[in-house]
Scaffold this active site. Structure first.
Site, PDB file in Angstrom:
ATOM      1  N   GLY A   1       1.481   2.633   7.608  1.00  0.00           N
ATOM      2  CA  GLY A   1       1.001   3.360   8.764  1.00  0.00           C
ATOM      3  C   GLY A   1       1.472   4.795   8.838  1.00  0.00           C
ATOM      4  N   ASP A   2       2.031   5.327   7.746  1.00  0.00           N
ATOM      5  CA  ASP A   2       2.474   6.725   7.747  1.00  0.00           C
ATOM      6  C   ASP A   2       2.486   7.220   6.313  1.00  0.00           C
ATOM      7  OD1 ASP A   2       4.005   9.228   8.414  1.00  0.00           O
ATOM      8  OD2 ASP A   2       4.238   8.235  10.338  1.00  0.00           O
TER       9      ASP A   2
END
Length: 471
Positions: free
Chosen positions: A250-251
């Site tokens: 997610g990053d």
């Protein structure tokens, strides 16, 4: 110190230091872990009462096993064997001269009780927790001031069970910054390989103030909407090799850091000599490779090669801000393939996010000698969004043999540039910014960091065909 330990340590040092050499302007990281995986002493976690049912808390078993194995640190080191099973635990400390081995079917599960993740002081180069003022939760697997540590196995799994942490973060219910899965501090001679990492509460792997680090053959997974679940974040570390990894999070898949604003400037511990090779992955919120935004101690001599990113937000990004200080220089990115990526290359000079109000707005970063070579992409939204800082121009940014097919329905200009200056050659779509109107060859090749010898030699005739065969 026993002779056997001396021999083991000499072999380890040779394995690491012999692997790093400069050839043609790039670092080679040839690595074999066969020497470091043999330990004369070995125990199973079950010998210390651990139960692999996914319910029994085994923190004490891990702590007791490592306390016992520490007695062998001067006798050639030791191996802690984790067999197949679900081994629930809170945070535990590693020791020097250790192999932590996760067998096939073994999973170390992070506790979902925050009390099993102790709270520790912030890093001195950050001055506070990264997402909240004050202290921070310690990582699941932690160590500091260590030498010769191997975390590996037969594709065992380390699962942080991070969803509860993500909910606490989204709901504003945390008092301290979330923990990583693995954080090793002030340590030398580290290998993390042949494992799967799942669902980290925060960043997955965080070597900080370390040197001689190998991260290899990992699968790192977290939901695409999980907050700040970076893959591998080398931070104020030197001689780092990240190879053959598949990361979907997610990053940022990999983010190179070196401290935050005045704290990073004061601590003055740069990240340097970092090689990232053969990385594949996806991130719909962030970047395949990021440098910064915390780069106040400086970042230099970075080599990124054979990156494949698909269905993602950004390919490569440099993030900084007034107040960061520091520098990013001597970065070479080559052999990149991007498929359905919104922004292929991005520089952000006003990223913001400061630890407190005490940063010096006059502390401007120096961003220079960044080279992109042999980059291709299909279904690209924007080829380049290059935004420097007014009065602090990013300079000697070079693009060579970059071909990005921008989506036909895109209404945005393929390249947007401000306060960034450099050179380009054989770029499609053409960079129409005035600050890139000069070609690299024949006059500016020395201004571009790390150009491959093949391209330099071929440039004498300005012919593309010999080296386009590379693709």
């Amino acid at each position: 110190m026993k002779r056997s330990f001396l021999l083991s340590y000499v072999l380890l040092v040779h394995a690491f230091y012999g692997a790093w050499c400069s050839v043609g302007g790039s670092l080679h990281c040839e690595y074999s872990n066969s020497l470091t995986l043999h330990r004369p002493h070995s125990v199973s976690i079950t010998e210390f009462g651990a139960v692999g049912d996914g319910v029994t808390l085994n923190t004490k078993a891990f702590q007791n096993a490592l306390f016992y194995l520490n007695t062998f640190s001067d006798k050639g080191g030791a191996k802690l064997f984790v067999p197949a099973g679900q081994w629930l635990t809170g945070s535990f400390d590693l020791i020097s001269h250790l192999t932590l081995w996760l067998d096939k079917g073994a999973t170390i599960l992070g506790s979902t009780n925050s009390e099993n993740w102790p709270v520790v002081d912030p890093l001195p180069s950050y001055g506070r927790g990264r997402e909240l003022p004050g202290r921070r939760h310690r990582s699941l697997i932690y160590g500091q001031n260590l030498t010769d540590v191997v975390i590996t196995g037969e594709n065992g799994t380390i699962d942080g069970q991070g969803s509860i942490w993500w909910d606490w973060f989204r709901n504003g219910e945390l008092n301290y910054t979330r923990p990583h899965l693995v954080e090793l501090m002030n340590s030398t001679g580290l290998i993390i390989s042949n494992l799967t990492f799942l669902n980290s509460p925060f960043w997955n792997i965080h070597p900080v103030y370390c040197r001689d680090v190998v991260v290899k053959n990992l699968t790192i997974l977290a939901p695409l909407d999980s907050p700040n679940t970076d893959g591998v974040d080398p931070d104020s570390s030197t001689n780092v090799c990240i190879e053959d990894c598949y990361i979907v999070t997610g990053d940022d898949l990999v983010s190179i850091k070196s401290g935050w604003d005045e704290y990073g400037i004061s601590y003055a511990r740069p990240s340097s000599k970092i090689k990232i090779n053969r990385l594949t992955g996806q991130t719909t919120s962030s970047s395949g490779i990021a440098i910064g935004s915390e780069m106040s101690g400086g970042v230099s001599d970075i080599y990124i090669k054979d990156l494949h990113l698909f269905n993602s937000n950004t390919g490569i990004r440099i993030k900084t801000s007034p107040g960061r200080g520091g520098y990013v220089r001597n970065v070479h990115v080559s052999n990149v393939k991007l498929d359905n990526v919104k922004k292929a290359i991005r520089f952000t000079g006003k990223y913001g996010e400061h630890p407190d109000g005490n940063f010096d707005t006059k502390a401007l970063p120096a961003i220079e000698k960044i080279t992109f070579e042999n980059v291709s992409g299909e279904d690209i939204g924007v080829a380049g969004l290059l935004e420097g800082i007014e009065g602090d121009e990013f300079k000697n940014i070079c693009f060579l043999n970059v071909t990005l097919t921008v989506k036909k329905n895109s209404k945005k200009a393929p390249w947007r540039c401000s306060n960034v200056r450099g050179y380009s050659q054989w770029v499609s779509p053409e960079i129409t910014c005035d600050s890139f109107e000069e070609s690299i060859f024949p006059e500016h090749s020395s201004d571009c960091f790390g150009l491959s010898e093949n391209n330099v030699e071929t440039s004498s005739g300005l012919s593309r065909s010999p080296w386009l065969l590379f693709w």
